[in-house]
Every structure is written in structure tokens, then in C-alpha cells.
Design a protein around this motif. Structure first.
Motif, PDB file in Angstrom:
ATOM      1  N   ALA A 126      17.310 -28.357 101.417  1.00  0.00           N
ATOM      2  CA  ALA A 126      16.079 -27.394 101.937  1.00  0.00           C
ATOM      3  C   ALA A 126      14.940 -28.450 102.494  1.00  0.00           C
ATOM      4  O   ALA A 126      14.661 -29.483 101.770  1.00  0.00           O
ATOM      5  N   VAL A 134      17.286 -22.104 100.042  1.00  0.00           N
ATOM      6  CA  VAL A 134      18.519 -22.163 100.445  1.00  0.00           C
ATOM      7  C   VAL A 134      19.630 -21.334 100.141  1.00  0.00           C
ATOM      8  O   VAL A 134      19.835 -21.189  98.740  1.00  0.00           O
ATOM      9  N   ASP A 152      18.373 -21.774 105.716  1.00  0.00           N
ATOM     10  CA  ASP A 152      17.341 -22.608 105.112  1.00  0.00           C
ATOM     11  C   ASP A 152      15.786 -21.986 105.253  1.00  0.00           C
ATOM     12  O   ASP A 152      15.366 -21.817 106.488  1.00  0.00           O
TER      13      ASP A 152
END
Length: 219
Positions: A126, A134, A152
Motif C-alpha cells: 500500500a 489493499v 490499492d
């Protein structure tokens, strides 16, 4: 196993920090920069070479004893030509290199699969460093690399890039190398296109490190 996971967290924590601290340019900013079809990181000896149509933005290079980073984009864009949605490829490729690892076991596919199933593993994927941002869509081992398809949802300070990306992790010359394909939001790529690009990118980098075909531009 606990010690191995700590090493994983350290390696990927460094790579996440390196990537997040970079101010990645938008497509319009990738103009009139030095570029090369391939580069060799002087500290690690790792060669970075992308698929056809991609060149290294040498101004993005970070080549230090403990980390390395570089960005690749469309060669014509780096030369200053204005691109359109009809041009290909229209993604940004990045490569991050860790410090030397103490054990090759950190790149074992089973270890990587277990690591990325944890909160620490997802946090390493992330931009925000928050695992909750994520979603791991897919992951698998192929050849000498481990591939990850992720979404993400972290705030995107650059704004220009898609939340969806593909990433590959490989052990090269005793270091963890993380390769990423990030499409532009203005020129989205399909999942199949992203997967094809990360596969070509990874195979090119692995092959490049089996021979001496490179151009040393880092200082």
C-alpha cells in the motif's frame, strides 16, 4: 519462520518507503529528460531493462548502497513527443532494489505467499502503508519471480495513476527486486494488458542479469 517474516517486513518496508518518497512524474512531465534503454545500478550490479518501447528516465535514478530505484516510461514521451491514447505502451514501470538479504529463503514462493497474506504483507503493498487499503486480487509464482495483482485504495498524491497494478518480486544478485506496472488513469490498461506487461518486464530484467548488455549511467 518468525525471523524470516521480520526480514521480509524490513526488506519490503524499505522498498515501500523508497517508492512512496519518490515524486513520480505524470506523463506530461516526462519530457526532455535523459533516458536510456537500460541501466546498471553501480552498487548492486543489477541491470534494469524494460520491454520494447520503454526507456529509463535517468533523472529518477536512486542508486545507493542499501536501496535502488528507477522509473521507465514510453521512450518517445521521454524524448518530448506528445502521446495519445493510441500510443502503446502507456504505463509507468518502476523498479525498487533492497539491501542485500541474508538468506535467499525470503524470495521462496511459499514464503512470499504467506507474507503477502498477512497485514504486514498487504501494508507493504500500500502507498499509505495501511493493510486495509489493499485488496490482493491474484498472486502466483512463475519461473524465478512471484507475481502480485493488487488494488490499492490509498490516497494517490500523484493522481495520474490507476489504483490497480501488477507487481513482481524476484531475488537478483542477492537482493530483492520489486518490479511494478502502473497504468495511467487517463489511459487505462486492461487486466490482461497489465499482466502481459509485467510478465515481459520481469522476464527482460531477469534475462538482462544473465549477460552484460547494459549501459552504466548511475553515478
Amino acid at each position: 519462520m518468525v525471523l524470516l517474516f521480520r526480514r521480509m517486513c524490513l526488506a519490503f518496508g524499505v522498498l515501500t518507503l523508497c517508492a512512496c518518497q519518490m515524486t513520480l512524474p505524470t506523463l506530461s512531465a516526462l519530457k526532455h529528460t535523459k533516458n536510456a534503454p537500460s541501466v546498471t545500478f553501480s552498487h548492486s550490479g543489477i541491470v534494469l531493462r524494460g520491454p520494447d518501447g520503454y526507456c529509463v528516465d535517468t533523472q529518477s535514478l536512486r542508486d545507493e548502497a542499501t536501496t535502488g530505484f528507477a522509473l521507465m516510461a514510453n521512450c518517445d514521451a521521454l524524448k518530448g513527443r506528445t502521446l495519445s491514447a493510441d500510443d502503446a505502451p502507456l504505463a509507468v514501470l518502476t523498479a525498487s532494489i533492497s539491501a542485500p538479504v541474508s538468506s535467499p529463503a525470503v524470495a521462496d514462493p511459499d514464503v512470499l505467499a504467506a507474507f503477502f497474506s498477512t497485514d504486514s504483507g498487504r501494508a507493504a503493498l500500500a502507498r499509505s502503508g495501511q493493510s486495509s487499503d489493499v485488496t490482493l486480487i491474484d498472486s502466483y509464482a512463475r519461473g524465478d519471480a512471484y507475481y502480485i495483482h493488487a488494488l490499492d485504495r490509498s490516497p494517490n498524491p500523484m493522481g495520474a495513476f490507476s489504483h490497480e497494478y501488477w507487481r513482481a518480486v524476484a531475488l537478483i544478485k542477492g537482493r530483492i527486486v520489486t518490479l511494478t506496472v502502473m497504468p495511467f488513469t487517463a489511459y487505462p490498461l486492461s487486466g490482461a494488458q497489465m499482466k502481459r506487461q509485467i510478465t515481459y518486464f520481469t522476464e527482460d530484467v531477469l534475462q538482462a542479469n544473465l549477460d552484460d548488455r547494459s549501459v552504466i549511467v548511475s553515478e
